[in-house]
Design a protein around this motif. Structure first.
Motif, PDB file in Angstrom:
ATOM      1  N   LYS A  11      17.433 -10.196   2.596  1.00 23.64           N
ATOM      2  CA  LYS A  11      16.353 -11.209   2.591  1.00 23.64           C
ATOM      3  C   LYS A  11      15.808 -11.460   1.192  1.00 23.64           C
ATOM      4  O   LYS A  11      14.841 -12.193   1.040  1.00 23.64           O
ATOM      5  N   LYS A  12      16.441 -10.800   0.186  1.00 17.68           N
ATOM      6  CA  LYS A  12      15.990 -10.906  -1.225  1.00 17.68           C
ATOM      7  C   LYS A  12      14.614 -10.268  -1.431  1.00 17.68           C
ATOM      8  O   LYS A  12      13.874 -10.636  -2.350  1.00 17.68           O
ATOM      9  N   GLU A  13      14.246  -9.334  -0.539  1.00 15.14           N
ATOM     10  CA  GLU A  13      13.035  -8.537  -0.764  1.00 15.14           C
ATOM     11  C   GLU A  13      13.378  -7.423  -1.753  1.00 15.14           C
ATOM     12  O   GLU A  13      14.548  -7.047  -1.888  1.00 15.14           O
ATOM     13  N   VAL A  14      12.355  -6.890  -2.438  1.00 11.67           N
ATOM     14  CA  VAL A  14      12.568  -5.888  -3.488  1.00 11.67           C
ATOM     15  C   VAL A  14      12.063  -4.520  -3.018  1.00 11.67           C
ATOM     16  O   VAL A  14      10.985  -4.412  -2.441  1.00 11.67           O
ATOM     17  N   LEU A  15      12.866  -3.489  -3.293  1.00 10.69           N
ATOM     18  CA  LEU A  15      12.539  -2.122  -2.883  1.00 10.69           C
ATOM     19  C   LEU A  15      11.538  -1.484  -3.855  1.00 10.69           C
ATOM     20  O   LEU A  15      11.792  -1.394  -5.054  1.00 10.69           O
ATOM     21  N   VAL A  42       9.369   0.979   0.579  1.00  8.54           N
ATOM     22  CA  VAL A  42       9.308  -0.246   1.376  1.00  8.54           C
ATOM     23  C   VAL A  42       9.906  -1.431   0.615  1.00  8.54           C
ATOM     24  O   VAL A  42       9.798  -1.504  -0.606  1.00  8.54           O
ATOM     25  N   PHE A  43      10.564  -2.315   1.365  1.00  8.17           N
ATOM     26  CA  PHE A  43      10.993  -3.595   0.800  1.00  8.17           C
ATOM     27  C   PHE A  43       9.821  -4.564   0.872  1.00  8.17           C
ATOM     28  O   PHE A  43       9.168  -4.676   1.917  1.00  8.17           O
ATOM     29  N   LYS A  44       9.559  -5.268  -0.223  1.00  6.44           N
ATOM     30  CA  LYS A  44       8.412  -6.174  -0.277  1.00  6.44           C
ATOM     31  C   LYS A  44       8.852  -7.619  -0.484  1.00  6.44           C
ATOM     32  O   LYS A  44       9.765  -7.893  -1.273  1.00  6.44           O
ATOM     33  N   SER A  45       8.134  -8.534   0.195  1.00  4.75           N
ATOM     34  CA  SER A  45       8.346  -9.974   0.022  1.00  4.75           C
ATOM     35  C   SER A  45       7.632 -10.440  -1.248  1.00  4.75           C
ATOM     36  O   SER A  45       6.863  -9.679  -1.850  1.00  4.75           O
ATOM     37  N   LYS A  99       0.942  -8.745  -5.014  1.00  8.87           N
ATOM     38  CA  LYS A  99      -0.178  -7.811  -4.838  1.00  8.87           C
ATOM     39  C   LYS A  99       0.154  -6.444  -5.454  1.00  8.87           C
ATOM     40  O   LYS A  99      -0.682  -5.824  -6.124  1.00  8.87           O
ATOM     41  N   ALA A 100       1.376  -5.968  -5.248  1.00 10.22           N
ATOM     42  CA  ALA A 100       1.794  -4.658  -5.768  1.00 10.22           C
ATOM     43  C   ALA A 100       1.767  -4.625  -7.293  1.00 10.22           C
ATOM     44  O   ALA A 100       1.432  -3.594  -7.892  1.00 10.22           O
ATOM     45  N   LEU A 101       2.091  -5.757  -7.931  1.00 17.61           N
ATOM     46  CA  LEU A 101       2.141  -5.803  -9.400  1.00 17.61           C
ATOM     47  C   LEU A 101       0.761  -5.682 -10.037  1.00 17.61           C
ATOM     48  O   LEU A 101       0.644  -5.469 -11.244  1.00 17.61           O
ATOM     49  N   LYS A 102      -0.286  -5.792  -9.212  1.00 21.44           N
ATOM     50  CA  LYS A 102      -1.645  -5.568  -9.737  1.00 21.44           C
ATOM     51  C   LYS A 102      -1.952  -4.072  -9.827  1.00 21.44           C
ATOM     52  O   LYS A 102      -2.953  -3.680 -10.413  1.00 21.44           O
ATOM     53  N   ASN A 103      -1.076  -3.257  -9.215  1.00 18.08           N
ATOM     54  CA  ASN A 103      -1.262  -1.807  -9.250  1.00 18.08           C
ATOM     55  C   ASN A 103       0.074  -1.133  -9.595  1.00 18.08           C
ATOM     56  O   ASN A 103       0.674  -0.428  -8.794  1.00 18.08           O
ATOM     57  N   THR A 104       0.544  -1.439 -10.820  1.00 22.79           N
ATOM     58  CA  THR A 104       1.809  -0.858 -11.273  1.00 22.79           C
ATOM     59  C   THR A 104       1.738  -0.643 -12.776  1.00 22.79           C
ATOM     60  O   THR A 104       0.669  -0.722 -13.380  1.00 22.79           O
TER      61      THR A 104
END
Length: 201
Positions: free
Chosen positions: A83-87, A173-176, A182-187
């Motif tokens: 689905k082109k989601e990223v792990l 988790v795979f993320k859309s 949202k995740a990139l705000k906490n990386t």
């Protein structure tokens, strides 16, 4: 050939460049004049958000600069599912991408696949292509420079993913696209760089 190199120190960039055009108002120093300990001390000042190091001969000056560190080499992957989601992995209260240290006698590609498998409990990994190499400074028995080789990968593995708890990974988790935003705000700065490189391809 690269026009700049970035080394992150606690997510603050040291930008090594031969260009005189600056995108930020970071202080600038001549790379040949710097002392690493002093440079890292300057970055502890909360008013300094980054530093430029000006190089006359970028590739040569960069090679001399990284010789000032003990280098730890690692490899990892940005993994896509059908689905082109990223792990992503969740470790130390931050979203991260799977990676790990290159073992003696191991190729970079072998390390990248092994580390993703171990940290995420995923299989059927295929390397699509190299992405980039990132650099960050950390402290463990002195100052170290971690050089991480990143690969774009894919996997159609559909079973449950298992985080490597002994590596303090609590979630895999795979993320859309929306979840990634949202995740990139906490990386980490390096992880944003890896993701941006993938999106620009």
């Amino acid at each position: 050939m690269s026009q700049m190199y970035k080394v992150f120190v606690n997510d603050k960039p040291i930008i090594v460049t031969s260009s005189l055009k600056k995108e930020n108002i970071f202080p600038t120093y001549i790379i040949k004049n710097i002392i690493v300990d002093e440079l890292i001390y300057k970055l502890q000042d909360e008013n300094i958000k980054g530093i430029y190091l000006h190089a006359n001969d970028l590739e040569n000056d960069w090679a001399l600069f990284i010789k000032k560190f003990k280098i730890v080499s690692a490899a990892g992957g940005l993994v896509l599912n059908p689905k082109k989601e990223v792990l992503f992995i969740f470790r130390s209260n931050k979203w991260d991408l799977p990676k790990g240290i290159i073992e003696k006698g191991e190729s970079i590609e072998t390390t990248a696949i092994r580390e993703v498998e171990e940290e995420c409990g995923i299989y059927n990994l295929k390397i699509i292509q190299p992405l980039l190499t990132t650099y960050h400074v950390y402290y463990r028995n002195g100052i170290k420079l971690k050089e991480t080789h990143w690969f774009l990968m894919s996997s159609d593995y559909s079973k449950e993913l298992v985080p490597q708890i002994e590596e303090e990974i609590t979630e895999v988790v795979f993320k859309s696209d929306i979840e990634i935003h949202k995740a990139l705000k906490n990386t980490y700065g390096n992880i944003k760089l890896v993701y941006d490189t993938y999106k620009e391809m």
